[in-house]
Scaffold this motif. Sequence first.
Motif: not given
Length: 216
Positions: A1-7, A14-17, A20-27, A62-71
């Motif tokens: 997801i992060a890679d696709a967004y950067q490309k 994006v907020q739902l994505a 989902a990423m955050r929830s997966g990492a906290l399961r 990847c989660i951190a980079s995606f969050a940063s990009a969304l800012r």
Amino acid sequence: IADAYQKGIRGFDVQLALEAMRSGALRNEPGLQAYRTKGFISSEDQSESVSKTLEYAYDDACIASFASALRGIPSMNARSAALLDSIEERFRGRSTSYENLYDPNTGFFRARRNGGFVAGFDPFEVNFNFTEANAWQYSLFAPQDVDRLIELHGDEAGLEAHLDQLFTAKSKTSGREQADITGLIGQYAHGNEPSHHMAYLYNRVDKPEKTRIMVK
């Protein structure tokens, strides 16, 4: 997801994505619980502990980079921006967890047990501490933090020496038979994903000619 967004592939919520990423990492599952609390998965916590620790650390980057990009999205309000900052900080911190399995005495990521490293280390051995691989093939799996990887090996010359040894090591493995370990050049395994970035790391130690040779 992060890679696709950067490309530039951005036709999705994006907020739902991100959620989902955050929830997966906290399961709530044993390996992730150990990873979150100790900063690594120990061999008594879960099998394939080294691979999972290193890959979770990459995922967190990847989660951190995606969050940063969304800012950078103009529609983000102040509350959303604060949440993005919090997510980035949390997962950026977790993305360095791979260091907890690095053994400076051997230059490899190693399985741990009861706080220490598992005895009888053989980097050629295919065992249940790794996923379809051995310590050689996961030895440079911190693609999110190559500058730090260079530091862990002492300097650029140290990482270059490790790469040279990787590509010139004997191609025979020990331990379990594993069908995914194919296309061997030394202990580089072209048939499995943890090796795919290795040849390009020569570029990061100012030796692009070695990348050209290995890629060819």
